[in-house]
Design an enzyme around this catalytic site. Structure first.
Site, PDB file in Angstrom:
ATOM      1  N   ASN A   4      47.099  54.704  12.260  1.00 34.47           N
ATOM      2  CA  ASN A   4      48.222  55.617  12.132  1.00 34.47           C
ATOM      3  C   ASN A   4      49.525  54.834  12.052  1.00 34.47           C
ATOM      4  O   ASN A   4      49.526  53.602  12.113  1.00 34.47           O
ATOM      5  CB  ASN A   4      48.275  56.578  13.331  1.00 34.47           C
ATOM      6  N   HIS A  27      44.057  64.903   8.615  1.00 38.84           N
ATOM      7  CA  HIS A  27      44.512  64.027   7.522  1.00 38.84           C
ATOM      8  C   HIS A  27      44.225  64.653   6.153  1.00 38.84           C
ATOM      9  O   HIS A  27      43.857  63.970   5.198  1.00 38.84           O
ATOM     10  CB  HIS A  27      43.853  62.649   7.613  1.00 38.84           C
TER      11      HIS A  27
END
Length: 474
Positions: A124, A52
């Site tokens: 997510n 990320h």
């Protein structure tokens, strides 16, 4: 054959399954190899996030419009409550300089600044994940990163891992579908993904999954469309988010949950804490509970996006965990990563700091700029009324556990039912995109690995296999 060891030469008997109390978990802290793997992974790169790494963020608020008092005492989830938040979107596998419009899972991490402390929901844009045991997580992420010999990405590594870990087939099918490249962060759903718990004022526990459905509508890009955008703009998602909020076109998501009573997990027919599986809506329907909106851009990207730190360990009374093995490991891994990446006092940074009262005996450490407000005591227990004390009224109800401590395999080997259901939901155009995207991602992959993948696809559906096989021949 070389025998696998840990960093100190201790032989590894099982490198697939973490040690848990019973087959459903939770995990045991004595699993030193799991802790070593996760802690080492968090320290593999500095200072960029290991995963990320590239993100965008904006501020907003959550408004609850349903009565959830039957399920939880959390103030943030009571009807009429409005809670400020920051939401960070991200790509998962790419580095900080990666293009926004790449085929990848998107992170969807929300920090709610509640009246009872910070609540982080770290999810997510997919309801599932590639693996269900964090023991495999460092190895999985290695396959998504660069080969240490060539410093190149490797399709071969990705497909080798996926085909040897067929629990990933559900997530792979989502990733390779038309939804694998969202047109923007505004045009995708978000999911808490894990199973969490809600606890009401009667100390009753319920299992819960969180869903955030975009009100902008789903929009996606084909490979060709994404390539054309990347050639001109590697920050397309960041640009879209900033410009939309600047012009007052505030992104909104409908907030929904799925609820199971603590003793209802068996009605699913599989482990309710398996992150590679969804809860079918036909069995556990979605419940509308509110709306989330983003209405303010950040003012300093480094301070408010790069230093924003999220962890599922940040919960509030009335919201708790579950025996989900991936969630259990993230409770350790995420704050450990933040302490390493930003520093031990990362919680004092404005973007991370709770907006409720904080009373802690954690003091000192690098970059500590807080004042000390604990009165006479700098330890606990203590004899001083003005110094903070524990409060057992916040204890959660007992969680019944059973089973011997061992490295358990997953409770089932059904890798195909849910990907099959997803495949059958696709129209013909979506299936053709799936076949084409998989074929493109297999460039340079060993023929033996491709054959193994085709065997898995056939078990999902013969049409799945034949579609990919035909696409590979073009």
């Amino acid at each position: 054959m070389k025998k696998l060891t840990n960093d100190f030469g201790n032989f590894v008997a099982d490198n697939q399954n973490s040690m848990s109390a019973g087959a459903q978990g939770p995990l045991l802290m004595q699993d030193y190899i799991l802790l070593e793997k996760l802690a080492h992974q968090n320290r593999e790169r500095i200072p960029e996030r290991t995963v990320h790494a590239k993100g965008s963020a904006a501020y907003g608020e959550l408004k609850i419009t349903a009565d959830l008092s039957k399920y939880t005492k959390a103030k943030v989830l009571q009807m009429g409550e409005v809670t400020p938040l920051i939401l960070r979107f991200s790509t998962v596998a790419g580095e900080a300089g990666a293009a926004d419009a790449e085929r990848d899972v998107r992170g969807f991490a929300i920090k709610f600044y509640t009246k009872e402390g910070n609540w982080d929901l770290v999810g997510n844009n997919t309801p599932t994940f590639f693996i269900r045991d964090a023991y495999k997580f460092p190895d999985f992420i290695h396959t998504q990163k660069r080969d240490p010999r060539t410093h190149l990405r490797s399709n071969n590594a990705a497909w080798d891992f996926w085909t040897l870990c067929p629990e990933s087939l559900h997530q792979v099918t989502i990733l390779m579908s038309d939804r694998g490249i969202p047109a923007s962060y505004r045009h995708m759903h978000g999911f808490g993904s894990h199973t969490y718990s809600l606890i009401n004022d009667k100390n009753e526990r319920f299992w819960v999954k969180f869903h955030f459905k975009t009100k902008q509508g789903i929009k996606n890009l084909t490979n060709a469309e994404a390539q054309a955008i990347i050639a001109k703009d590697r920050e397309s998602h960041q640009r879209d988010l900033v410009e939309a909020i600047d012009r007052g076109d505030f992104p909104k998501w409908k907030v929904q949950i799925q609820i199971l009573a603590e003793n209802e997990g068996d009605k699913l027919g599989f482990n309710p804490f398996d992150l590679t599986k969804i809860w079918p809506h036909s069995i556990v329907p979605l419940m509308d509970i509110g709306e989330m909106v983003l209405n303010k851009n950040v003012e300093n990207y480094f301070n408010e996006v790069e230093q924003a730190a999220f962890s599922p360990s940040n919960i509030v009374p009335g919201i708790g965990f579950s025996p989900d093995k991936m969630l259990q490991a993230r409770i350790f891994s995420y704050p450990d990563a933040q302490r390493y990446r930003i520093g031990t006092n990362y919680h004092l940074l404005p973007v991370n700091r709770a907006r409720s009262e904080v009373n802690t005996y954690n003091v000192a450490g690098a970059m500590n700029f807080d004042s000390y407000k604990n009165g006479s005591a700098y330890y606990e227990p203590n004899s001083y009324a003005q110094s903070p004390k524990e409060d057992k009224s916040y204890l959660e109800p007992n969680l019944n556990l059973e089973g011997d401590a061992q490295r358990y395999k997953a409770l089932d080997d059904d890798f195909y039912t849910q990907p099959r259901a997803l495949f059958h939901l696709m129209n013909q155009n979506q299936k053709e995109q799936l076949f084409s995207n998989i074929a493109a991602s297999m460039e340079g992959v060993d023929s033996t690995i491709i054959d193994r993948a085709l065997e898995h696809f056939e078990k999902i559906s013969p049409d799945y296999k034949e579609g990919v096989k035909k696409a590979l021949q073009k």
